[in-house]
Design a protein around this motif. Structure first.
Motif, PDB file in Angstrom:
ATOM      1  N   ALA A  11       0.466  -0.926   0.094  1.00 19.02           N
ATOM      2  CA  ALA A  11      -0.149   0.384  -0.036  1.00 19.02           C
ATOM      3  C   ALA A  11       1.234   1.583   0.400  1.00 19.02           C
ATOM      4  O   ALA A  11       0.632   2.029  -0.731  1.00 19.02           O
ATOM      5  N   HIS A  12       2.224   1.316   0.576  1.00 24.43           N
ATOM      6  CA  HIS A  12       2.636   2.132   1.144  1.00 24.43           C
ATOM      7  C   HIS A  12       3.387   2.548  -0.738  1.00 24.43           C
ATOM      8  O   HIS A  12       3.880   3.701  -1.018  1.00 24.43           O
ATOM      9  N   LEU A  13       3.864   1.589  -0.765  1.00 18.25           N
ATOM     10  CA  LEU A  13       5.036   1.786  -2.344  1.00 18.25           C
ATOM     11  C   LEU A  13       3.787   2.115  -3.543  1.00 18.25           C
ATOM     12  O   LEU A  13       3.731   3.026  -4.721  1.00 18.25           O
ATOM     13  N   MET A  14       1.779   1.880  -3.610  1.00 15.93           N
ATOM     14  CA  MET A  14       0.924   2.149  -4.391  1.00 15.93           C
ATOM     15  C   MET A  14       1.106   3.920  -3.798  1.00 15.93           C
ATOM     16  O   MET A  14       1.320   4.849  -4.554  1.00 15.93           O
ATOM     17  N   VAL A  15       1.046   4.877  -2.038  1.00 19.03           N
ATOM     18  CA  VAL A  15       0.553   5.981  -1.968  1.00 19.03           C
ATOM     19  C   VAL A  15       2.031   6.788  -2.683  1.00 19.03           C
ATOM     20  O   VAL A  15       1.839   7.355  -2.974  1.00 19.03           O
ATOM     21  N   GLU A  16       3.263   5.885  -2.486  1.00 21.35           N
ATOM     22  CA  GLU A  16       4.575   6.689  -2.621  1.00 21.35           C
ATOM     23  C   GLU A  16       4.263   7.089  -4.545  1.00 21.35           C
ATOM     24  O   GLU A  16       4.333   8.024  -4.916  1.00 21.35           O
ATOM     25  N   ALA A  17       4.014   5.939  -5.383  1.00 22.86           N
ATOM     26  CA  ALA A  17       3.613   6.282  -7.046  1.00 22.86           C
ATOM     27  C   ALA A  17       2.669   7.000  -7.053  1.00 22.86           C
ATOM     28  O   ALA A  17       3.318   7.667  -7.956  1.00 22.86           O
ATOM     29  N   ILE A  18       1.553   7.128  -6.430  1.00 20.67           N
ATOM     30  CA  ILE A  18       0.237   8.378  -6.195  1.00 20.67           C
ATOM     31  C   ILE A  18       1.154   9.408  -6.365  1.00 20.67           C
ATOM     32  O   ILE A  18       0.887  10.062  -6.816  1.00 20.67           O
ATOM     33  N   ARG A  19       1.646  10.109  -4.947  1.00 22.34           N
ATOM     34  CA  ARG A  19       2.656  10.951  -4.332  1.00 22.34           C
ATOM     35  C   ARG A  19       3.526  11.629  -5.791  1.00 22.34           C
ATOM     36  O   ARG A  19       3.341  12.552  -6.352  1.00 22.34           O
ATOM     37  N   ASN A  20       4.321  10.207  -6.664  1.00 18.65           N
ATOM     38  CA  ASN A  20       5.461  10.882  -7.090  1.00 18.65           C
ATOM     39  C   ASN A  20       4.658  11.148  -8.833  1.00 18.65           C
ATOM     40  O   ASN A  20       5.519  11.579  -9.751  1.00 18.65           O
ATOM     41  N   GLY A  21       3.379  11.455  -8.760  1.00 20.30           N
ATOM     42  CA  GLY A  21       2.974  10.811 -10.226  1.00 20.30           C
ATOM     43  C   GLY A  21       3.540   9.876 -11.176  1.00 20.30           C
ATOM     44  O   GLY A  21       3.859  10.258 -12.107  1.00 20.30           O
ATOM     45  N   ASP A  22       4.070   8.812 -10.467  1.00 24.28           N
ATOM     46  CA  ASP A  22       4.361   8.238 -11.029  1.00 24.28           C
ATOM     47  C   ASP A  22       3.458   6.974 -12.064  1.00 24.28           C
ATOM     48  O   ASP A  22       3.495   6.022 -11.547  1.00 24.28           O
ATOM     49  N   SER A  23       2.642   7.304 -12.902  1.00 20.09           N
ATOM     50  CA  SER A  23       1.787   6.470 -13.664  1.00 20.09           C
ATOM     51  C   SER A  23       2.535   5.460 -14.162  1.00 20.09           C
ATOM     52  O   SER A  23       0.984   5.145 -13.953  1.00 20.09           O
ATOM     53  N   GLU A  24       2.824   5.163 -14.191  1.00 22.17           N
ATOM     54  CA  GLU A  24       4.040   3.881 -14.790  1.00 22.17           C
ATOM     55  C   GLU A  24       3.819   2.465 -13.664  1.00 22.17           C
ATOM     56  O   GLU A  24       3.185   1.588 -13.549  1.00 22.17           O
ATOM     57  N   ALA A  25       4.124   3.245 -12.381  1.00 22.14           N
ATOM     58  CA  ALA A  25       4.563   2.223 -11.154  1.00 22.14           C
ATOM     59  C   ALA A  25       2.821   2.073 -10.719  1.00 22.14           C
ATOM     60  O   ALA A  25       2.372   0.367 -10.672  1.00 22.14           O
ATOM     61  N   ILE A  26       2.073   3.089 -10.850  1.00 24.49           N
ATOM     62  CA  ILE A  26       0.285   3.421 -10.669  1.00 24.49           C
ATOM     63  C   ILE A  26      -0.241   1.731 -11.632  1.00 24.49           C
ATOM     64  O   ILE A  26      -0.852   1.172 -11.192  1.00 24.49           O
ATOM     65  N   THR A  27       0.050   2.178 -13.134  1.00 22.12           N
ATOM     66  CA  THR A  27      -0.584   1.456 -13.530  1.00 22.12           C
ATOM     67  C   THR A  27      -0.302  -0.486 -13.796  1.00 22.12           C
ATOM     68  O   THR A  27      -1.083  -1.636 -13.244  1.00 22.12           O
ATOM     69  N   GLU A  28       0.872  -0.158 -13.070  1.00 23.36           N
ATOM     70  CA  GLU A  28       1.412  -1.702 -13.272  1.00 23.36           C
ATOM     71  C   GLU A  28       1.319  -2.394 -12.294  1.00 23.36           C
ATOM     72  O   GLU A  28       1.349  -3.578 -11.830  1.00 23.36           O
ATOM     73  N   ARG A  29       0.671  -1.516 -11.144  1.00 24.31           N
ATOM     74  CA  ARG A  29       0.248  -2.210  -9.225  1.00 24.31           C
ATOM     75  C   ARG A  29      -1.114  -2.810  -9.926  1.00 24.31           C
ATOM     76  O   ARG A  29      -1.216  -3.300  -9.195  1.00 24.31           O
TER      77      ARG A  29
END
Lengths: 296, 296
Positions: free
Chosen positions: A261-279
């Motif tokens: 969940a933290h990795l997802m939240v960090e991806a959202i916080r950083n606007g890391d589009s690719e990481a969010i989609t991958e998750r």
């Protein structure tokens, strides 16, 4: 000539959702036991069981019921299993079987094994079936149909006793499998305990919102939130006991979840589009596998 | 004589689950628009729309469609709304309405308002309806029935335009309400975005388990886990955009949830039976309120 039932006398301690479903099934098939006893500490529950006419006998005396039974199944909250087993085991007949339907094993296996009188077997089994309702009225004869029942007999249990309980659950309509306590608790932490912890918590979070926001969350609940409330509707005592009994495995499973969940939240916080989609896509793979297994 | 339709020409940009449901509804009732255009950048999608025969005209030219429309509804991922609106707004007729169905508002209201040519109104509306499926085949004419559609026109929008879109959604079967962008995003973070974040994450966590455990999680998914997988089946691009666009509110909502989750986990770790039960019961109150509202 009809085949003899699996047991002569069967006692269900705690005729709630699970217990009363077994009683109904036994009544319906006639193949599980000749004589059905419902035992409970609550006279009100027993009165209701009598009204429903799903047992041949009701009693508040667990020891008397245990003394005349070939099998006793404890369908009570996990936390009550040790004390009740301790109370009734000395009265049980040689050749009889004690069982329970607890959703968590933890050290129940060795603990109860240590209390067994000579000739009495302990064959617990966890039927993975249920609804969010509880009590004798909530049960139904088809509850276990096509659902898994996991048998978790302690090492060294008499094979005939295990085989008898296996037949019992298969006649309840269940698919059966035998696994170890430890593996059982790991699977259930992920499949059931963590989802319930999250569901209770999201509902709790919503309940603490300001009155207007809370009201609108209820109003618009259909958008995903509602599915969590269904899970969160389950019996509080049962779930408190599950959480406490499977504490270590559940907390480890929660930590894994929290890390993701933290990795997802960090991806959202950083606007890391690719990481969010991958998750998101990884999560969808599980759904796809369920569909492939035809379970969704 | 039948009443004239609300719009003469209506363009749906993005005939997916929501867009194709609007088209089907419009076809079915005949009261929403006289002429239906489906516009999309994908010829394959348009081919499918033509096969389904749910539009009078299909086109990959968004600007041409916009130029002859009285209303254009963007049924596309949130992240695509700004660029597409920027592209088509200069071509829209005075008196026409631009709308979208985005699940997050953020700064879309003021951003699009700043781009509006004279006489064009922006009346976005979020229909709180959907399934886990997507694409032109996923839609159905009754998708919006008895569901809420939240209208979020920017301040100062022409009241006639707002009223027209309100009638539009009511004729789609929806209940309508007008709220501010900010409040919309707060409610949706709790009702929909956080549940999806949790559901994606629990499925992701399960997907990362060792192969045997993962297999058994799938096998026994019925015990709560399955409900999460249904939520997690939704469209990745749409959800990536929702998470990114409602970032601040979602992260705040997640923090509230995480705080409560930690309190629950601590209660379990400390064996604080009373605290666990109280938290479970608070969660159940929400369920009870839902049942009282007859929404569960």
């Amino acid at each position: 000539m009809a085949e003899a039932p699996l047991f002569d006398t069967l006692t269900i301690v705690g005729p709630g959702l699970i217990g009363s479903s077994i009683l109904r099934r036994a009544r319906q098939t006639g193949t599980l036991a000749r004589h059905l006893i419902a035992a409970d500490c609550s006279p009100d529950v027993l009165k209701r069981v009598a009204e429903l006419d799903i047992a041949d006998e009701v009693t508040t005396s667990l020891t008397e019921a245990a003394a005349k039974s070939d099998a006793v199944i404890l369908c009570i909250p996990t936390g009550a299993i040790r004390p009740v087993a301790t109370e009734i085991l000395p009265f049980m007949k040689p050749g009889s079987i004690l069982s329970d339907v607890a959703s968590v094993r933890s050290t129940l296996g060795p603990d109860i094994s240590a209390l067994l009188p000579n000739g009495v077997s302990y064959v617990p089994a966890h039927p993975m079936a249920g609804t969010e309702y509880s009590g004798p009225d909530a049960g139904f004869a088809t509850l276990f149909e096509d659902r898994w029942t996991l048998l978790v007999p302690p090492e060294g249990t008499a094979p005939e006793a295990v085989s008898l309980m296996e037949q019992f659950w298969q006649q309840c309509g269940a698919r059966t499998r035998q696994i170890t306590d430890q593996y059982h608790d790991q699977v259930c932490a992920m499949v059931s305990h963590l989802p319930h912890l999250l569901a209770f918590t999201i509902c709790d979070t919503a309940d603490r919102l300001s009155a207007d926001l809370r009201g609108d969350v209820l109003e618009y609940a259909a958008s995903g939130f509602r599915d969590f409330t269904r899970i969160a509707a389950s019996d509080p005592t049962m779930w408190r006991d599950i959480f406490l009994t499977n504490k270590d495995v559940l907390l480890t499973t929660f930590e894994r979840f929290e890390k993701e969940a933290h990795l997802m939240v960090e991806a959202i916080r950083n606007g890391d589009s690719e990481a969010i989609t991958e998750r998101i896509q990884r999560g969808r793979r599980i759904r796809q596998s369920l569909l492939d297994n035809r379970q969704a």
